[in-house]
Motif scaffolding. Structure first.
Motif, short mmCIF file in Angstrom:
data_model
loop_
_atom_site.label_atom_id
_atom_site.label_comp_id
_atom_site.label_asym_id
_atom_site.label_seq_id
_atom_site.Cartn_x
_atom_site.Cartn_y
_atom_site.Cartn_z
N GLY A 141 0.79 -1.13 0.01
CA GLY A 141 -0.04 0.04 -0.07
C GLY A 141 0.88 1.34 0.15
O GLY A 141 0.32 2.23 -0.36
N ASP A 142 2.19 1.19 0.53
CA ASP A 142 3.06 2.28 0.32
C ASP A 142 3.24 2.82 -0.94
O ASP A 142 3.18 1.76 -1.90
CB ASP A 142 4.35 2.12 1.21
N ALA A 143 3.67 3.91 -1.45
CA ALA A 143 3.99 4.24 -2.48
C ALA A 143 5.61 4.78 -2.36
O ALA A 143 6.11 5.31 -1.77
CB ALA A 143 3.13 5.59 -3.18
N LEU A 144 6.50 4.62 -3.81
CA LEU A 144 7.47 5.04 -3.66
C LEU A 144 7.67 5.80 -4.94
O LEU A 144 7.22 5.58 -6.11
CB LEU A 144 8.63 3.71 -3.98
N VAL A 145 8.28 7.02 -4.73
CA VAL A 145 8.28 8.08 -5.92
C VAL A 145 9.68 8.30 -5.88
O VAL A 145 10.55 8.46 -5.16
CB VAL A 145 7.66 9.38 -5.40
N VAL A 146 10.05 7.78 -7.23
CA VAL A 146 11.44 7.97 -7.57
C VAL A 146 11.78 9.40 -8.48
O VAL A 146 11.04 9.47 -9.47
CB VAL A 146 12.11 6.71 -8.46
N ILE A 147 12.55 10.24 -7.92
CA ILE A 147 12.73 11.51 -8.30
C ILE A 147 14.26 11.59 -9.41
O ILE A 147 14.92 11.40 -8.76
CB ILE A 147 12.31 12.65 -7.62
N ASP A 148 14.18 12.31 -10.57
CA ASP A 148 15.47 12.73 -11.10
C ASP A 148 15.73 14.28 -10.78
O ASP A 148 14.78 15.01 -11.49
CB ASP A 148 15.47 12.46 -12.73
N PRO A 149 16.47 14.51 -9.94
CA PRO A 149 16.44 16.07 -9.58
C PRO A 149 17.21 16.92 -10.48
O PRO A 149 16.79 18.23 -10.60
CB PRO A 149 17.33 16.14 -7.92
N GLU A 150 18.01 16.39 -11.25
CA GLU A 150 18.72 17.29 -12.40
C GLU A 150 18.54 17.06 -13.61
O GLU A 150 18.76 17.94 -14.47
CB GLU A 150 20.36 17.14 -11.84
N GLY A 151 17.70 15.83 -13.83
CA GLY A 151 17.25 15.47 -15.29
C GLY A 151 18.70 14.58 -15.83
O GLY A 151 19.81 14.62 -15.62
N GLY A 152 18.37 13.64 -16.56
CA GLY A 152 19.08 12.83 -17.49
C GLY A 152 19.82 11.68 -16.69
O GLY A 152 20.99 11.48 -17.03
N GLN A 153 19.21 11.09 -15.46
CA GLN A 153 19.85 10.39 -14.61
C GLN A 153 18.88 9.08 -14.49
O GLN A 153 17.88 9.25 -14.25
CB GLN A 153 20.23 10.84 -13.32
N ASP A 200 20.95 5.24 -25.05
CA ASP A 200 21.05 6.80 -25.22
C ASP A 200 20.65 7.63 -24.08
O ASP A 200 20.15 7.07 -23.00
CB ASP A 200 19.74 6.93 -26.28
N PRO A 201 20.88 8.78 -23.99
CA PRO A 201 20.71 9.60 -22.71
C PRO A 201 19.22 9.49 -22.30
O PRO A 201 18.19 9.46 -23.06
CB PRO A 201 21.29 11.22 -23.22
N PRO A 202 18.95 9.67 -21.17
CA PRO A 202 17.59 9.76 -20.68
C PRO A 202 16.86 10.72 -21.16
O PRO A 202 17.53 12.01 -21.41
CB PRO A 202 17.74 9.74 -18.93
N THR A 203 15.62 10.92 -21.32
CA THR A 203 14.72 12.03 -21.78
C THR A 203 14.17 12.80 -20.62
O THR A 203 13.51 13.81 -20.62
CB THR A 203 13.35 11.55 -22.67
N SER A 204 14.37 12.28 -19.25
CA SER A 204 13.80 12.79 -17.94
C SER A 204 14.72 14.19 -17.77
O SER A 204 15.76 14.46 -17.88
CB SER A 204 14.04 12.05 -16.82
#
Lengths: 194, 194
Positions: B18-30, B149-153
């Motif tokens: 029931g917990d959620a995990l949020v994974v965040i790319d703080p700077e982009g491209g990681q 390829d580089p991430p699009t995030s």
């Protein structure tokens, strides 16, 4: 000498380094799930992810190597008259029969057949990864959607794999409806000693 | 509260159902490699093959479920601002550094980081499968050839995954050059309790 795997069953085959395994589709349109395990340590097993990494392709045919979870080459594809195999999908199992064929009789599938064949060599069911699914035809669309289509293999088609280490191979005549165009046929194989 | 994973490192995170995990790319491209293991039995672990089977696609985004080797749902993707992730390739390791970057310093990679983070939970290195590689951009051509390829995030992009069983998650800030556009950045994450 060519041996036969009866429809919906599986076997274990011991290969010494340098031996070749020839997997033959005697009637056409039949998939064979292939697992490779190091003969000296059951912890080392075939890995689709390591293979995709090092071969830089998801479609493996003549010249491609199949790699282990420890980044060693287990097998090399020496000859391949079909060129269409799958390395994305896990072996069919009781669970996949329940999911995809709720109205059909349950079957232990390639997963159960591989688990039984490889148990004497120390492979536990949880350790069974994606098999190299010989002759399995799984086209992937640009948006990622995949389908399980009938194999393109014809009677007599084969693939020859050379062992690059001492191996135990789990090999099946696949048990799932969609993978085999709706009917279950045998698979033939031959070991060519080095 | 948001926590930070330093560049080229990894952590273990306990999630209750029931917990959620949020994974965040703080700077982009990681990229961030994510492994999920059952909290009650380390033998049950995330499986790309079972997931491709049941989701009938290789590209997983909002609404998709991530399945275990025992055919149970481990996580569901609830929200995803990127939509480009990889589930084909194994975690980078000493061996992949040796293979792809022979002129660069060796690094234990995501594989070594995940192995250390998950060892206290009973996960042995041989059992580490293909991770769900968050933000990793691996286009596959119609002929099967793939590239990293580089991430699009972009900075602030995230994915939210809901736990469908009690889990231990291994999560990294990825260590490989190609996966991250040539530089190594942190990854942020947050657990939202049920």
């Amino acid at each position: 000498m060519t041996a036969r795997i009866a429809p919906r069953t599986g076997v274990a085959i011991e290969l010494a380094r340098g031996d070749a395994l020839v997997v033959i589709d005697p009637e056409g349109g039949q998939v064979s799930d292939l697992l490779a395990v190091s003969a000296s340590d059951a912890g080392e097993i075939i890995s689709n992810g390591r293979t995709f990494d090092y071969e830089e392709t998801t479609l493996l045919t003549t010249g491609a190597k199949l790699w282990s979870n420890r980044s060693n080459v287990m097998l090399e594809i020496e000859e391949d008259t079909v060129g269409v195999h799958d390395f994305l999908l896990t072996p069919c199992s009781v669970d996949t029969f329940r999911h995809f064929y709720p109205d059909k009789p349950l079957h232990r599938g390639c997963f159960g057949n591989l688990a039984e064949a490889l148990a004497p060599y120390g492979v536990v069911p949880d350790a069974i990864p994606v098999a190299f699914n010989v002759f399995m035809n799984v086209p992937v669309k640009p948006d990622g959607r995949l389908s399980v289509d009938p194999p393109t293999s014809k009677a007599g088609d084969f693939i020859r794999l050379r062992a690059e280490m001492d191996l135990v191979i789990g090999l099946t005549a696949c048990s799932a409806y969609a993978s085999n165009g709706g009917s279950f046929k045998p698979i033939d194989y031959r070991v060519e000693k080095a």
